[in-house]
Design a protein around this motif. Structure first.
Motif: not given
Length: 178
Positions: A9, A44-46, A115, A155
């Motif tokens: 993230f 902001d993504s994983e 996170r 998320r």
């Protein structure tokens, strides 16, 4: 060469950043030289990011004409009803046009790494997890799709691209793919 990387993230999908203050980039993870991302994953993504030193392979992995499905585990705010899920399956109208139909299913909360910072939690607002598979990759598409049906994304973790899966990689870890 093909590398599977679990992008943490708030890390950019590039090796440099000129913004002030600079943000975290791929440069800090000891990746092999001369590889570059095949596609993007939002700051902001994983999750799964594929990197390669082969331009033709990068094209096959990212071009929508090759229809490589990308699967995401998405935590949404709210309790999805059948109409919302069906709208996502059919495709929703976004400002840049309708999305292609997607595969959508409710899933139990997956066992994921914590996170940092954690997702905001509000006792009065339920949340749910969805598995969403797409064959296109517009800018912030999953977030825009869930918002369009009244389920804001909290998320977003990409778990696979085509036959390549995240597997047991922890954030910041990578492996070479055969």
């Amino acid at each position: 060469m093909l590398i599977a990387f679990n992008k943490p993230f708030n890390v950019l999908c590039q090796f440099t950043d000129r913004s002030q203050p600079p943000r975290r980039t791929l440069a800090e993870f000891g990746l092999p030289p001369d590889v570059y991302p095949a596609g993007r994953l939002d700051f902001d993504s994983e999750g799964l990011l594929l990197l390669t030193d082969d331009g033709a392979l990068a094209h096959r992995l990212t071009d929508p004409r090759h229809k490589q499905p990308k699967t995401y585990w998405v935590q949404v705010e709210g309790e999805p009803d059948n109409a919302q899920l069906e709208a996502l399956r059919r495709g929703v109208q976004l400002k840049d046009g309708p999305t292609r139909p997607a595969s959508i299913e409710r899933i139990d909360p997956p066992s994921l790494w914590p996170r940092d910072p954690p997702v905001r939690y509000r006792k009065s607002v339920p949340d749910a997890w969805l598995a969403i598979s797409l064959t296109e990759g517009r800018n912030r598409q999953v977030r825009r799709m869930t918002a369009a049906v009244g389920l804001p994304t909290l998320r977003l973790v990409r778990v696979s691209i085509g036959s390549h899966a995240l597997g047991g990689l922890q954030p910041g870890q990578w492996r070479q793919v055969e």
